[in-house]
Design an enzyme around this catalytic site. Structure first.
Site, PDB file in Angstrom:
ATOM      1  N   TRP A  61       0.849  -1.204   0.000  1.00  0.00           N
ATOM      2  CA  TRP A  61       0.000   0.000   0.000  1.00  0.00           C
ATOM      3  C   TRP A  61       0.872   1.237   0.000  1.00  0.00           C
ATOM      4  CZ3 TRP A  61      -2.962   0.746   5.326  1.00  0.00           C
ATOM      5  CH2 TRP A  61      -2.120   0.441   6.392  1.00  0.00           C
ATOM      6  N   ASN A  62       0.248   2.359  -0.400  1.00  0.00           N
ATOM      7  CA  ASN A  62       0.957   3.633  -0.530  1.00  0.00           C
ATOM      8  C   ASN A  62       0.170   4.738   0.153  1.00  0.00           C
ATOM      9  OD1 ASN A  62       3.014   2.809  -2.650  1.00  0.00           O
ATOM     10  ND2 ASN A  62       1.128   2.376  -3.743  1.00  0.00           N
ATOM     11  N   HIS A  69      -6.690  19.572  -7.757  1.00  0.00           N
ATOM     12  CA  HIS A  69      -6.913  19.898  -9.173  1.00  0.00           C
ATOM     13  C   HIS A  69      -5.821  19.264 -10.027  1.00  0.00           C
ATOM     14  CE1 HIS A  69     -10.159  22.822  -8.230  1.00  0.00           C
ATOM     15  NE2 HIS A  69      -9.546  22.745  -7.060  1.00  0.00           N
ATOM     16  N   HIS A  73     -10.180  16.001 -13.125  1.00  0.00           N
ATOM     17  CA  HIS A  73     -10.689  16.439 -11.822  1.00  0.00           C
ATOM     18  C   HIS A  73     -11.939  17.288 -11.953  1.00  0.00           C
ATOM     19  CE1 HIS A  73      -8.189  20.016 -12.739  1.00  0.00           C
ATOM     20  NE2 HIS A  73      -9.109  20.671 -12.039  1.00  0.00           N
ATOM     21  N   ASP A  75     -14.175  20.497 -10.547  1.00  0.00           N
ATOM     22  CA  ASP A  75     -14.141  21.803  -9.877  1.00  0.00           C
ATOM     23  C   ASP A  75     -15.480  22.051  -9.179  1.00  0.00           C
ATOM     24  OD1 ASP A  75     -11.636  22.388 -10.967  1.00  0.00           O
ATOM     25  OD2 ASP A  75     -12.400  23.857 -12.408  1.00  0.00           O
ATOM     26  N   HIS A  79     -14.420  26.587  -5.489  1.00  0.00           N
ATOM     27  CA  HIS A  79     -13.062  26.756  -6.043  1.00  0.00           C
ATOM     28  C   HIS A  79     -12.793  28.207  -6.421  1.00  0.00           C
ATOM     29  CE1 HIS A  79      -9.414  26.118  -8.254  1.00  0.00           C
ATOM     30  NE2 HIS A  79      -9.957  26.134  -9.451  1.00  0.00           N
ATOM     31  N   HIS A 207     -14.298  29.919 -15.168  1.00  0.00           N
ATOM     32  CA  HIS A 207     -14.307  29.673 -13.726  1.00  0.00           C
ATOM     33  C   HIS A 207     -15.217  30.674 -13.021  1.00  0.00           C
ATOM     34  CE1 HIS A 207     -10.629  27.309 -14.541  1.00  0.00           C
ATOM     35  NE2 HIS A 207     -10.852  26.739 -13.371  1.00  0.00           N
TER      36      HIS A 207
END
Ligand code: MN
Length: 258
Positions: A61-62, A69, A73, A75, A79, A207
């Site tokens: 595992w990590n 973002h 992804h 928004d 944001h 945006h």
């Protein structure tokens, strides 16, 4: 037959195809680069906790390090400053994560002009051929940019004048936000705005207008060429990061073949 049983049968027969719209999430995944004095996101990375070794003999595992973002992804309204009182990513209602999607293909225009901007007129023209934009759905803006996504340099396409990637005009961004019936706007590029949108008036209009109107953005999508102009269903899976402004997102589409 109940609709969900029909759905499963169609998936097994592949009369409904599942198309992955998500870019691989790895250290090389391109991320946006803002000029000084602005802060920047960090590249995605893995930190190994154990890999069948003394630290954990039977398991691998990590930890992960990522920006919200990064890669494909989602928004959330919060944001942007215009949406600061709106939903954070965990507050996006789960029933909005499954919605109809249409694809507007401007890949040849963007190939000829990397600064190509979508205008209201382009959408009107598309609507005259394909019908109205979907109520509560996504407009997915195909520009062919996904073929560049394995190279940060090609993807951001920056010169001494800054990045040059296709986007949306100020007027069109306002129209998408306030006149269209859309839930959100999805792109193949690093963000929903054009590379040159830092110098628009207002800056970053997509945006500002869409998130300010409580709508959503989806970025770094791939494989839009495999979707029909109309009729696909998009399923977006951002993580419910409490208070978060966005999230890496698995985005898949259902496409019916008749
Ligand atoms: Mn974003």
């Amino acid at each position: 037959m109940p609709i969900l049983d029909e759905l499963i049968a169609a998936l097994r027969l592949a009369t409904i195809e599942v198309v992955d719209l998500t870019a691989p999430l790895q250290a090389e995944t391109p991320v946006i680069q803002l000029p000084p004095p602005f802060g920047n996101t960090i590249p995605f990375s893995l930190q190994e906790i154990s890999r069948y070794d003394d630290r954990g003999p039977a398991w691998y595992w990590n930890n992960i390090t990522t920006g919200e973002h990064t890669g494909t992804h989602f928004d959330a309204p919060v944001h942007w400053v215009t949406g600061r009182d709106g939903e954070d990513i965990a507050q996006v209602p789960v029933d909005r994560l499954i919605a109809p999607a249409v694809v507007l293909d401007f890949s040849s225009e963007a190939a000829a002009d990397p600064d190509f901007l979508l205008e209201v007129e382009h959408i009107r023209q598309w609507e005259s051929e394909h019908g109205s934009l979907p109520d509560g759905g996504w407009l997915l803006y195909r520009t062919g940019w996904d073929v560049r996504s394995d190279s940060q340099q090609a993807f951001l396409n920056a010169s001494e004048t800054g990045p040059h990637t296709p986007g949306v005009s100020v007027e069109c961004a306002r129209w998408l936000a306030t006149q269209s019936p859309l839930l959100g706007f999805g792109v193949e590029t690093v963000g929903t705005d054009a590379g040159t949108a830092h110098s628009f008036d207002p800056p970053f209009p997509c945006h500002a207008a869409l998130l300010g109107a409580g709508k959503y953005g989806l970025t770094q999508l791939q494989n839009l060429a495999r979707l029909p102009a109309t009729g696909a269903v998009l399923i977006a899976g951002p993580l419910p990061i409490t208070g978060g402004s966005g999230s890496p997102c698995r985005a898949i589409a259902l496409v019916e073949h008749t």
